[in-house]
Design a protein around this motif. Structure first.
Motif, PDB file in Angstrom:
ATOM      1  N   TYR A 131       0.813  -1.205   0.000  1.00 60.51           N
ATOM      2  CA  TYR A 131       0.000   0.000   0.000  1.00 60.51           C
ATOM      3  C   TYR A 131       0.862   1.276   0.000  1.00 60.51           C
ATOM      4  N   LEU A 132       2.119   1.154   0.405  1.00 58.73           N
ATOM      5  CA  LEU A 132       2.986   2.334   0.456  1.00 58.73           C
ATOM      6  C   LEU A 132       3.389   2.799  -0.938  1.00 58.73           C
ATOM      7  N   GLY A 133       3.673   1.849  -1.796  1.00 53.91           N
ATOM      8  CA  GLY A 133       3.999   2.199  -3.171  1.00 53.91           C
ATOM      9  C   GLY A 133       5.406   2.722  -3.342  1.00 53.91           C
ATOM     10  N   ASP A 134       5.803   3.733  -2.615  1.00 51.29           N
ATOM     11  CA  ASP A 134       7.114   4.363  -2.756  1.00 51.29           C
ATOM     12  C   ASP A 134       8.172   3.486  -2.092  1.00 51.29           C
ATOM     13  N   PRO A 135       9.196   3.010  -2.818  1.00 48.86           N
ATOM     14  CA  PRO A 135      10.246   2.166  -2.221  1.00 48.86           C
ATOM     15  C   PRO A 135      10.931   2.835  -1.046  1.00 48.86           C
ATOM     16  N   ALA A 136      11.094   4.144  -1.083  1.00 48.76           N
ATOM     17  CA  ALA A 136      11.743   4.837   0.027  1.00 48.76           C
ATOM     18  C   ALA A 136      10.888   4.743   1.283  1.00 48.76           C
ATOM     19  N   LEU A 137       9.555   4.867   1.124  1.00 51.19           N
ATOM     20  CA  LEU A 137       8.662   4.741   2.270  1.00 51.19           C
ATOM     21  C   LEU A 137       8.653   3.311   2.804  1.00 51.19           C
ATOM     22  N   VAL A 138       8.696   2.373   1.904  1.00 55.80           N
ATOM     23  CA  VAL A 138       8.733   0.971   2.311  1.00 55.80           C
ATOM     24  C   VAL A 138       9.960   0.703   3.166  1.00 55.80           C
ATOM     25  N   ARG A 139      11.097   1.162   2.697  1.00 57.09           N
ATOM     26  CA  ARG A 139      12.328   0.944   3.442  1.00 57.09           C
ATOM     27  C   ARG A 139      12.265   1.631   4.811  1.00 57.09           C
ATOM     28  N   ARG A 140      11.702   2.860   4.829  1.00 53.08           N
ATOM     29  CA  ARG A 140      11.607   3.589   6.102  1.00 53.08           C
ATOM     30  C   ARG A 140      10.746   2.852   7.109  1.00 53.08           C
ATOM     31  N   GLU A 141       9.607   2.337   6.685  1.00 52.87           N
ATOM     32  CA  GLU A 141       8.695   1.665   7.607  1.00 52.87           C
ATOM     33  C   GLU A 141       9.225   0.312   8.067  1.00 52.87           C
ATOM     34  N   VAL A 142       9.950  -0.375   7.203  1.00 53.49           N
ATOM     35  CA  VAL A 142      10.539  -1.659   7.602  1.00 53.49           C
ATOM     36  C   VAL A 142      11.597  -1.441   8.677  1.00 53.49           C
ATOM     37  N   PHE A 143      12.413  -0.416   8.504  1.00 53.58           N
ATOM     38  CA  PHE A 143      13.419  -0.144   9.529  1.00 53.58           C
ATOM     39  C   PHE A 143      12.771   0.392  10.803  1.00 53.58           C
ATOM     40  N   ARG A 144      11.625   1.102  10.651  1.00 52.82           N
ATOM     41  CA  ARG A 144      10.872   1.530  11.830  1.00 52.82           C
ATOM     42  C   ARG A 144      10.396   0.300  12.617  1.00 52.82           C
ATOM     43  N   LEU A 145       9.938  -0.709  11.871  1.00 51.56           N
ATOM     44  CA  LEU A 145       9.485  -1.950  12.497  1.00 51.56           C
ATOM     45  C   LEU A 145      10.630  -2.661  13.210  1.00 51.56           C
ATOM     46  N   ARG A 146      11.781  -2.706  12.556  1.00 54.84           N
ATOM     47  CA  ARG A 146      12.943  -3.351  13.173  1.00 54.84           C
ATOM     48  C   ARG A 146      13.331  -2.647  14.467  1.00 54.84           C
ATOM     49  N   ASP A 147      13.364  -1.305  14.443  1.00 54.96           N
ATOM     50  CA  ASP A 147      13.741  -0.561  15.638  1.00 54.96           C
ATOM     51  C   ASP A 147      12.735  -0.788  16.767  1.00 54.96           C
ATOM     52  N   TRP A 148      11.462  -0.848  16.390  1.00 53.17           N
ATOM     53  CA  TRP A 148      10.431  -1.098  17.412  1.00 53.17           C
ATOM     54  C   TRP A 148      10.629  -2.466  18.079  1.00 53.17           C
ATOM     55  N   VAL A 149      10.984  -3.475  17.288  1.00 52.49           N
ATOM     56  CA  VAL A 149      11.216  -4.824  17.829  1.00 52.49           C
ATOM     57  C   VAL A 149      12.368  -4.789  18.820  1.00 52.49           C
ATOM     58  N   HIS A 150      13.459  -4.128  18.449  1.00 50.20           N
ATOM     59  CA  HIS A 150      14.622  -4.083  19.338  1.00 50.20           C
ATOM     60  C   HIS A 150      14.305  -3.334  20.633  1.00 50.20           C
ATOM     61  N   GLN A 151      13.480  -2.298  20.543  1.00 51.43           N
ATOM     62  CA  GLN A 151      13.147  -1.520  21.740  1.00 51.43           C
ATOM     63  C   GLN A 151      12.145  -2.246  22.638  1.00 51.43           C
ATOM     64  N   SER A 152      11.232  -2.989  22.038  1.00 52.60           N
ATOM     65  CA  SER A 152      10.187  -3.664  22.804  1.00 52.60           C
ATOM     66  C   SER A 152      10.690  -4.903  23.530  1.00 52.60           C
ATOM     67  N   GLY A 153      11.805  -5.458  23.082  1.00 51.45           N
ATOM     68  CA  GLY A 153      12.319  -6.689  23.685  1.00 51.45           C
ATOM     69  C   GLY A 153      11.651  -7.954  23.179  1.00 51.45           C
ATOM     70  N   LEU A 154      10.748  -7.799  22.220  1.00 54.43           N
ATOM     71  CA  LEU A 154      10.104  -8.973  21.629  1.00 54.43           C
ATOM     72  C   LEU A 154      11.037  -9.640  20.616  1.00 54.43           C
ATOM     73  N   SER A 155      10.787 -10.906  20.383  1.00 53.65           N
ATOM     74  CA  SER A 155      11.478 -11.628  19.310  1.00 53.65           C
ATOM     75  C   SER A 155      10.500 -11.729  18.154  1.00 53.65           C
ATOM     76  N   ALA A 156      10.875 -11.170  17.002  1.00 53.18           N
ATOM     77  CA  ALA A 156       9.931 -11.017  15.891  1.00 53.18           C
ATOM     78  C   ALA A 156      10.281 -11.931  14.729  1.00 53.18           C
ATOM     79  N   ILE A 157       9.216 -12.379  14.053  1.00 50.10           N
ATOM     80  CA  ILE A 157       9.333 -13.156  12.816  1.00 50.10           C
ATOM     81  C   ILE A 157       8.492 -12.451  11.772  1.00 50.10           C
ATOM     82  N   VAL A 158       9.078 -12.206  10.616  1.00 50.89           N
ATOM     83  CA  VAL A 158       8.394 -11.540   9.517  1.00 50.89           C
ATOM     84  C   VAL A 158       8.369 -12.495   8.334  1.00 50.89           C
TER      85      VAL A 158
END
Length: 567
Positions: A131-158
């Motif tokens: 739904y993002l369409g823009d590759p730059a936005l996609v990359r930004r949100e994926v790294f946002r997700l990664r940072d959130w996982v590291h901060q939350s202490g959860l172990s994530a599977i994508v």
């Protein structure tokens, strides 16, 4: 983070990265969602680590329903601590302005605190990112997700879709592999018409792991991975002997099989491979040892009936529960699926003995490369558990020393026996040869294998001119030999009787001569005695005569001489 999936933790030497992001890539049907859900379910059930599944492709109800066929899935998931968040976007949604994941991550933060989540799975994240369409936005949100996982202490599977040919993410999401701490690729492909699945750890930051592609199977228990990653061999080498079920074969092997050894019986169709396997199963069950018999050729009822025709009674042991026969259709599933089924049978039965007849049936569709690994897995699994294995393998070549079994398992087996046909005298007979037997002396003779209503046995070696004879030709030669021996015995008996008669006659003559000798000796003694008596008598008479005639005293003998004067 332990996954609890058979073989998966082994190839990663412990599990997925705790507190990191693991990306699972694969095409349709590769098992991405199942793998993510199983990790959540086993973690919640076995390790008491609640988890959250965020579904972007399917509704929460569909996700739960799709797992109902597994022992760990279904409606009980929530009770065990697995919570499903429906993040599916409607196709009618119209995007207005810039889109990001901040709102979703805020909801997940609250939900994770509420349920005490330790693990989280984002299933089909690429659907949302589309739904993002823009590759730059996609990359930004994926790294946002990664940072959130590291901060939350959860172990994530994508999980995300990948190209079906080379198991790489679609080009716009290729960066997923670089931002993740661990990358798992799943591949689903057809080999000779059979669906095969494979798994590979493409990347694991800061941890040792196996980078090889390994077979993956999906069964009632969920995903299982064939992981033969141990470099060293640490099998127990028992010195205990167990019977093969055939007394004379035990003698050829200096006492039978070693406990925990692997035995391969090769031969052409009809050479009695199954008969030897059934004889071992009956002998093992008769000792009270739990035995599992896996057949890829016949149904259990057919095996029991055919074995009974040669005196091998399997039915009573099945009723007693010491013997279990399972028949599988080799071409219906992949070799790795069969390995998973056999592994499940061994876990459920905990047997001391395993029979597989024939193991070579796994190659009937031609994927030898995969079945070799499956066969070695079975042998390795059994030997590690100390289970004695007798497997058969179809091999038409009558000279096995110049050939290999279809699965090349004879080289790793402890005992290799080959059954063959010997054509003699216009008929075909069965023969058995022990090609090798590790750690024990064994006969190097070719023996005739005889099947009858009394059971399976080996005929004594019968050699003429350096050739081992079998069947009716042997019977004819044995009859000729028996007639020759009988004639020789009769001739010897006749000579013996004649000698005994001659000896008896000689002994009789000796007795007669001895008697005659005694009589003659007595007569001679009597004659001598009579002669001596006669001489003395005549001398006395002469003296008496001289005395009576008043002969000159000087002529008289001593008794008649009178020195004082005449008498």
């Amino acid at each position: 983070m332990r996954t609890g999936i058979a073989g998966f933790d082994e190839i990663m030497e412990g599990g997925l990265p705790r507190g990191g992001v693991t990306v699972i890539l694969g095409g349709p049907g590769a098992g991405k969602t199942i793998l993510g859900m199983q990790i959540l379910a086993t973690g919640a059930r076995d390790d008491h680590e609640p988890g959250i599944l965020v579904g972007f492709e399917e509704s929460a109800e569909r996700v739960v329903a799709n797992t109902a066929g597994f022992v760990w899935g279904g409606a009980e998931l929530k009770g065990h601590g697995v919570h499903v968040l429906d993040a599916q976007l409607s196709q009618s949604i119209e995007q207005g302005g810039e889109f990001d994941l901040i709102g979703l991550l805020a909801v997940l933060t609250a939900m994770a605190k509420q349920v005490g989540a330790r693990r989280i799975v984002f299933d089909g994240l690429d659907v949302l990112l589309d739904y993002l369409g823009d590759p730059a936005l996609v990359r930004r949100e994926v790294f946002r997700l990664r940072d959130w996982v590291h901060q939350s202490g959860l172990s994530a599977i994508v999980t995300a879709k990948a190209d079906t040919t080379d198991t790489r993410p679609t080009p716009e999401y290729d960066f997923l592999q670089f931002m993740a701490d661990c990358v798992v690729t799943l591949h689903h492909r057809l080999v000779h018409g059979t669906a095969l699945r494979f798994v590979r750890i493409a990347k694991y930051r800061g941890a040792a792991h196996s980078a090889n592609e390994l077979p993956l199977t999906i069964t009632h228990s969920g995903i299982e991975i064939a992981a033969n990653t141990t470099i060293g061999l640490a099998y127990v080498a028992s010195t205990e002997r167990i019977s093969s079920g055939i007394e004379r074969l035990d003698a050829m092997l200096s006492g039978g099989y070693y406990r925990g050894s692997s035995v391969v019986i090769t031969g052409a169709p009809g050479t009695a491979r199954t008969s030897l396997a059934a004889a071992f199963a009956e002998s093992a069950a008769a000792r009270g040892e739990r035995t599992v018999y896996v057949s890829f050729d016949e149904s259990p009822e057919q095996i029991v009936r055919n074995a009974a025709s040669i005196g091998i009674l399997l039915g009573p042991h099945i009723e007693a529960g010491t013997l279990r026969i399972h028949s599988l259709r080799a071409g219906a599933e992949s070799p790795e699926t069969h390995v998973s089924r056999i592994r499940a049978l061994l876990r459920a039965s905990q047997p001391r003995n395993l029979v597989i007849d024939p193991l070579s049936a796994l190659t009937q569709r031609g994927y030898v490369e995969d079945t070799e690994g499956a066969a070695l897995q079975i042998l390795d699994l059994a030997k590690t558990a100390g289970i004695s294995v007798v497997s058969t393998s179809l091999l038409g070549n009558s000279l096995p020393l110049t050939d290999q079994t279809p699965l090349n398992i004879a080289t790793v087996a402890d005992i290799w026996m080959h059954l063959s046909y010997v054509n003699q005298g216009g008929e075909r007979n069965r023969a058995i040869t022990i090609i090798k037997a590790r750690g024990t002396g064994h006969s190097n003779q070719v023996r005739e294998l005889v099947l009858s209503t009394a059971g399976v046995t080996l005929a004594d070696v019968y050699s003429v001119g350096g050739e081992v004879l079998m069947g009716t030709l042997r019977w004819e030669k044995e009859n000729d030999a028996r007639r020759t021996r009988a004639a020789a015995q009769n001739s010897a008996n006749l000579r013996e009787q004649k000698a005994e008669l001659a000896l008896a006659e000689t002994r009789a003559r000796a007795v007669t001569l001895a008697r005659e000798q005694a009589i003659q000796e007595a007569e001679l003694a009597q004659l001598r005695a009579d002669a001596a008596t006669d001489v003395g008598h005549r001398a006395g008479e002469a003296d008496e005569l001289l005395h009576r005639r008043r002969a000159d005293p000087a002529l008289l003998p001593e008794p008649y001489a009178d020195p004082d004067g005449p008498s």
